[in-house]
Design a protein around this motif. Structure first.
Motif, mmCIF file in Angstrom:
data_model
loop_
_atom_site.group_PDB
_atom_site.id
_atom_site.type_symbol
_atom_site.label_atom_id
_atom_site.label_comp_id
_atom_site.label_asym_id
_atom_site.label_seq_id
_atom_site.Cartn_x
_atom_site.Cartn_y
_atom_site.Cartn_z
ATOM 1 N N SER A 156 5.035 -6.025 11.765
ATOM 2 C CA SER A 156 6.301 -5.384 12.077
ATOM 3 C C SER A 156 6.129 -3.893 12.384
ATOM 4 N N PRO A 157 7.068 -3.328 13.152
ATOM 5 C CA PRO A 157 7.038 -1.882 13.404
ATOM 6 C C PRO A 157 7.102 -1.058 12.126
ATOM 7 N N ARG A 158 7.845 -1.522 11.116
ATOM 8 C CA ARG A 158 7.947 -0.718 9.890
ATOM 9 C C ARG A 158 6.618 -0.690 9.145
ATOM 10 N N CYS A 159 5.880 -1.800 9.172
ATOM 11 C CA CYS A 159 4.550 -1.800 8.553
ATOM 12 C C CYS A 159 3.574 -0.936 9.355
ATOM 13 N N THR A 160 3.635 -1.062 10.659
ATOM 14 C CA THR A 160 2.736 -0.286 11.509
ATOM 15 C C THR A 160 2.955 1.212 11.332
ATOM 16 N N ALA A 161 4.213 1.629 11.238
ATOM 17 C CA ALA A 161 4.530 3.045 11.076
ATOM 18 C C ALA A 161 4.029 3.568 9.725
ATOM 19 N N PHE A 162 4.259 2.803 8.662
ATOM 20 C CA PHE A 162 3.809 3.244 7.347
ATOM 21 C C PHE A 162 2.281 3.285 7.289
ATOM 22 N N SER A 163 1.636 2.293 7.871
ATOM 23 C CA SER A 163 0.182 2.268 7.925
ATOM 24 C C SER A 163 -0.359 3.517 8.618
ATOM 25 N N GLY A 164 0.264 3.897 9.716
ATOM 26 C CA GLY A 164 -0.180 5.077 10.450
ATOM 27 C C GLY A 164 -0.102 6.341 9.614
ATOM 28 N N ALA A 165 0.967 6.473 8.828
ATOM 29 C CA ALA A 165 1.121 7.650 7.968
ATOM 30 C C ALA A 165 0.067 7.658 6.867
ATOM 31 N N MET A 166 -0.213 6.505 6.303
ATOM 32 C CA MET A 166 -1.234 6.422 5.256
ATOM 33 C C MET A 166 -2.610 6.785 5.805
ATOM 34 N N VAL A 167 -2.930 6.272 6.975
ATOM 35 C CA VAL A 167 -4.222 6.574 7.597
ATOM 36 C C VAL A 167 -4.334 8.065 7.910
ATOM 37 N N ALA A 168 -3.248 8.642 8.403
ATOM 38 C CA ALA A 168 -3.246 10.078 8.689
ATOM 39 C C ALA A 168 -3.471 10.904 7.428
ATOM 40 N N GLY A 169 -3.085 10.345 6.271
ATOM 41 C CA GLY A 169 -3.290 11.025 4.996
ATOM 42 C C GLY A 169 -4.649 10.770 4.374
ATOM 43 N N GLY A 170 -5.509 10.014 5.073
ATOM 44 C CA GLY A 170 -6.868 9.791 4.590
ATOM 45 C C GLY A 170 -7.088 8.490 3.851
ATOM 46 N N LEU A 171 -6.108 7.573 3.883
ATOM 47 C CA LEU A 171 -6.236 6.294 3.198
ATOM 48 C C LEU A 171 -6.418 5.162 4.199
ATOM 49 N N LYS A 172 -6.909 4.041 3.718
ATOM 50 C CA LYS A 172 -6.980 2.826 4.522
ATOM 51 C C LYS A 172 -5.727 2.012 4.245
ATOM 52 N N CYS A 173 -5.098 1.512 5.300
ATOM 53 C CA CYS A 173 -3.863 0.754 5.108
ATOM 54 C C CYS A 173 -3.732 -0.310 6.195
ATOM 55 N N PRO A 174 -4.580 -1.349 6.143
ATOM 56 C CA PRO A 174 -4.466 -2.410 7.144
ATOM 57 C C PRO A 174 -3.180 -3.205 6.980
ATOM 58 N N VAL A 175 -2.593 -3.599 8.095
ATOM 59 C CA VAL A 175 -1.415 -4.480 8.079
ATOM 60 C C VAL A 175 -1.933 -5.908 8.227
ATOM 61 N N GLU A 176 -1.746 -6.710 7.189
ATOM 62 C CA GLU A 176 -2.319 -8.053 7.142
ATOM 63 C C GLU A 176 -1.287 -9.100 7.529
ATOM 64 N N ALA A 177 -1.709 -10.033 8.388
ATOM 65 C CA ALA A 177 -0.832 -11.147 8.743
ATOM 66 C C ALA A 177 -0.739 -12.157 7.606
ATOM 67 N N ASP A 178 -1.738 -12.182 6.721
ATOM 68 C CA ASP A 178 -1.724 -13.098 5.580
ATOM 69 C C ASP A 178 -2.054 -12.307 4.322
ATOM 70 N N LEU A 179 -1.087 -11.525 3.856
ATOM 71 C CA LEU A 179 -1.315 -10.707 2.664
ATOM 72 C C LEU A 179 -1.481 -11.571 1.421
ATOM 73 N N ARG A 180 -0.938 -12.770 1.442
ATOM 74 C CA ARG A 180 -1.049 -13.645 0.266
ATOM 75 C C ARG A 180 -2.520 -13.939 -0.049
ATOM 76 N N ARG A 181 -3.373 -14.011 0.946
ATOM 77 C CA ARG A 181 -4.801 -14.209 0.686
ATOM 78 C C ARG A 181 -5.364 -13.045 -0.124
ATOM 79 N N ASP A 182 -4.993 -11.810 0.248
ATOM 80 C CA ASP A 182 -5.422 -10.634 -0.518
ATOM 81 C C ASP A 182 -4.891 -10.683 -1.946
ATOM 82 N N ILE A 183 -3.636 -11.132 -2.083
ATOM 83 C CA ILE A 183 -3.036 -11.220 -3.412
ATOM 84 C C ILE A 183 -3.875 -12.122 -4.317
ATOM 85 N N TRP A 184 -4.267 -13.286 -3.815
ATOM 86 C CA TRP A 184 -5.028 -14.219 -4.640
ATOM 87 C C TRP A 184 -6.446 -13.728 -4.895
#
Length: 329
Positions: free
Chosen positions: A174-202
């Motif tokens: 989504s655009p809202r995830c992409t925008a937040f990810s961009g701000a995090m990256v600009a601040g020096g963090l990694k923030c991938p937008v995952e299509a299947d975040l549930r896999r990361d959760i498990w």
């Protein structure tokens, strides 16, 4: 971009400082000596990647902040149901709520195709109380792969990791995830937008579900649990049972137990967040980590005898912690 960090503790203040460094308008919502120090001197981040100081606004009153584009939740998941009064002043029509929590989130079955779509996990969202406070359409998932601690009021020690994976419940980029990810990256963090975040959760939960309760029950560090042959075997068994539950709700963590165990072992003499809470006399965040998976095992018919046994004794420990807390006021 305007962001409120509700619960600006070790992780929340670290994220807030990074976003402020990236140029976002950041408001940290905290309390006590930590809040006073951040108001006075900003957030001091001590990190192997370079120290820095940021000066976002800090308050204990969300009404001073007003509506924001994103609320980043740094609260423990067992505080979510009571967070409604703090959240409401921060919301406008499209505000996203980014929940940086361990374990199974309240939105897990929201917009998830399959036989359990829309199912409410009672141990995570009892009576829908969390959904009432944090509406599902606002939810953005977040899995944290960073370790931080409050070294002193207003001072955050960054130990390792900079990855904050985020994702929509429906898997859209989504655009809202992409925008937040961009701000995090600009601040020096990694923030991938995952299509299947549930896999990361498990994948993260495979470690949390074993190490967190065992550490609280034994007072041992992660390395100590791994060094002891019998607790190491116990961790492996708990991970196997957890993977079986994940597969029954349609998710394959796609990581070997040996690799997940090795990753935990590299953490060394690290105290889990549950052990730290126990030592501070705080309630243990076990409902979303352990009780939820036992509940999902009941839902799907998975056989999880070891998870049930550890849940029984850890739940009794948590009950005693809460009794002691109530007795001391």
């Amino acid at each position: 971009m305007k962001v409120a960090v509700l619960g600006a503790g070790a992780i929340g203040a670290y994220v807030g400082a990074a976003l402020h460094r990236a140029g976002a308008e950041v408001h940290l919502i905290a309390r006590g000596e930590h809040l006073a120090a951040m108001r006075r001197s900003g957030v001091r981040v001590l990190s192997p990647r370079g120290d820095f100081t940021a000066h976002p606004r800090a308050t204990d009153d969300p009404y001073e902040v007003g509506p924001v584009d994103y609320v980043f939740l740094g609260l423990k998941a067992n505080s979510y149901a009571a967070a409604g009064p703090m959240i409401r002043p921060l919301l406008h029509e499209t505000t996203g709520i980014i929940a940086a929590q361990n374990g199974i989130p309240w939105w897990y079955f929201h917009r998830l195709p399959g036989p359990y779509q829309g199912h409410v996990i009672q141990s995570v969202d009892p009576g829908g109380a969390v959904t009432a406070a944090l509406p599902l359409e606002r939810a953005i998932g977040c899995v944290v792969y960073a370790a931080t601690e409050i070294e002193a009021p207003g001072v955050i020690r960054h130990l390792e990791g900079t990855r904050f994976s985020i994702g929509e419940p429906d898997g859209s980029l989504s655009p809202r995830c992409t925008a937040f990810s961009g701000a995090m990256v600009a601040g020096g963090l990694k923030c991938p937008v995952e299509a299947d975040l549930r896999r990361d959760i498990w994948i993260k939960l495979m470690g949390n579900i074993a190490f967190n309760p065992i550490s609280a029950l034994t007072r041992a560090t992660m390395a100590g649990i791994c060094r002891h042959r019998h607790t190491r075997d116990l961790v492996v068994t708990m991970m196997r049972e957890t993977v079986e539950v994940a597969r029954r709700v349609g998710c394959d963590p796609a990581i070997s137990i040996e690799r997940r165990l090795a990753g935990a072992e590299r953490a060394g003499e690290h105290k889990t967040s549950t052990l730290q809470d126990l030592e501070k006399g705080k309630p243990l965040e076990l409902d979303v980590i352990l009780a939820a998976v036992v509940e999902l095992a009941d839902l799907t018919g998975a056989d999880v005898p070891t998870l049930r046994a550890i849940h029984a004794v850890a739940d009794l420990l948590d009950e005693r912690v809460r009794q002691d807390l109530a007795a001391t006021g």
